[in-house]
Design an enzyme around this catalytic site. Structure first.
Site, PDB file in Angstrom:
ATOM      1  N   LYS A 116       0.857  -1.212  -0.003  1.00 56.38           N
ATOM      2  CA  LYS A 116       0.070   0.015  -0.023  1.00 56.38           C
ATOM      3  C   LYS A 116       0.982   1.233   0.076  1.00 56.38           C
ATOM      4  O   LYS A 116       0.582   2.122  -0.712  1.00 56.38           O
ATOM      5  CB  LYS A 116      -0.852  -0.001   1.102  1.00 56.38           C
ATOM      6  CG  LYS A 116      -1.995   1.273   1.048  1.00 56.38           C
ATOM      7  CD  LYS A 116      -2.641   1.461   2.460  1.00 56.38           C
ATOM      8  CE  LYS A 116      -1.687   2.274   3.261  1.00 56.38           C
ATOM      9  NZ  LYS A 116      -2.096   2.741   4.493  1.00 56.38           N
ATOM     10  N   ASP A 135      -6.622   2.070   1.194  1.00 55.35           N
ATOM     11  CA  ASP A 135      -6.394   2.455   2.668  1.00 55.35           C
ATOM     12  C   ASP A 135      -7.983   2.203   3.141  1.00 55.35           C
ATOM     13  O   ASP A 135      -8.592   1.562   2.589  1.00 55.35           O
ATOM     14  CB  ASP A 135      -6.110   3.881   2.913  1.00 55.35           C
ATOM     15  CG  ASP A 135      -6.856   4.827   2.444  1.00 55.35           C
ATOM     16  OD1 ASP A 135      -7.890   4.656   1.764  1.00 55.35           O
ATOM     17  OD2 ASP A 135      -6.607   6.192   2.343  1.00 55.35           O
TER      18      ASP A 135
END
Length: 212
Positions: free
Chosen positions: A121, A139
């Site tokens: 991420k 997220d």
């Protein structure tokens, strides 16, 4: 409307409402962006922007951060969530950049992921923001909103990323930033602003989804 058409309709609306979305993190170069994104995990961008000016003033390069005393870094970022672990990772990351990448922040997903404290991420967010790379990063905002819109039913952030990448294919960097802003200001975890929502017709539920 089938699943593919539905995803395309949602994509079109997001691209229209967020033609040029950008991160709210404040940075001046790739090093500062990477540090800011690492710090932002489970913390607000607003908080990170309050902390980083002093951090970057004292340690403006990976070389200087690599030599920083741990307690000094902790003191500078102590108002950030999980500051103990993050301070350790920042110093180790800087040391890796210095010794493995000649002091330059790597620019590929795989290389970034070799750095301490950098998962997929974080790597994707850096590449999306700095290079407008065609990646999706998931997220809490992207996870929640994509599930509310029925774009993914996956339990993990990584599988949700795969679902969104498959559904949208292109313009992923724009869509990632757009979903973050959408989740932060309209499709909030608590009390979503449904009256302002431009994709309300596609909403499946107001449940607050979180990655497993």
């Amino acid at each position: 409307m089938n699943k593919k058409q539905r995803a395309q309709a949602i994509k079109t609306l997001f691209l229209h409402h967020y033609p040029n979305p950008k991160t709210e993190l404040k940075y001046n170069n790739l090093y500062e962006l990477l540090v800011s994104v690492m710090l932002s995990a489970q913390c607000t961008d607003k908080r990170i922007n309050l902390v980083t000016p002093a951090l970057f003033a004292k340690y403006p390069t990976p070389a200087l951060l690599a030599q920083a005393p741990l307690e000094s870094v902790k003191e500078l970022i102590k108002s950030v969530s999980f500051f103990n672990n993050k301070a350790q990772n920042l110093i180790k990351m800087a040391q890796q950049v210095l010794h493995t990448f000649d002091g330059k922040i790597p620019t590929t997903q795989e290389e970034l992921k070799t750095l301490a404290g950098v998962g997929q991420k974080t790597a994707n967010v850096v590449l999306i923001e700095y290079f407008e790379a065609n990646f999706m990063a998931v997220d809490t905002h992207v996870f929640r909103t994509s599930h509310r819109l029925g774009l993914s039913y996956a339990k993990s952030a990584q599988q949700t990323e795969a679902d969104l990448t498959k559904a949208f294919k292109t313009d992923l960097s724009i869509l990632h930033q757009a979903f973050v802003l959408f989740g932060r200001y309209i499709c909030k975890a608590q009390k979503p602003q449904c009256q302002q929502c431009f994709v309300q017709d596609f909403c499946m539920t107001q449940s607050n989804f979180k990655p497993a």
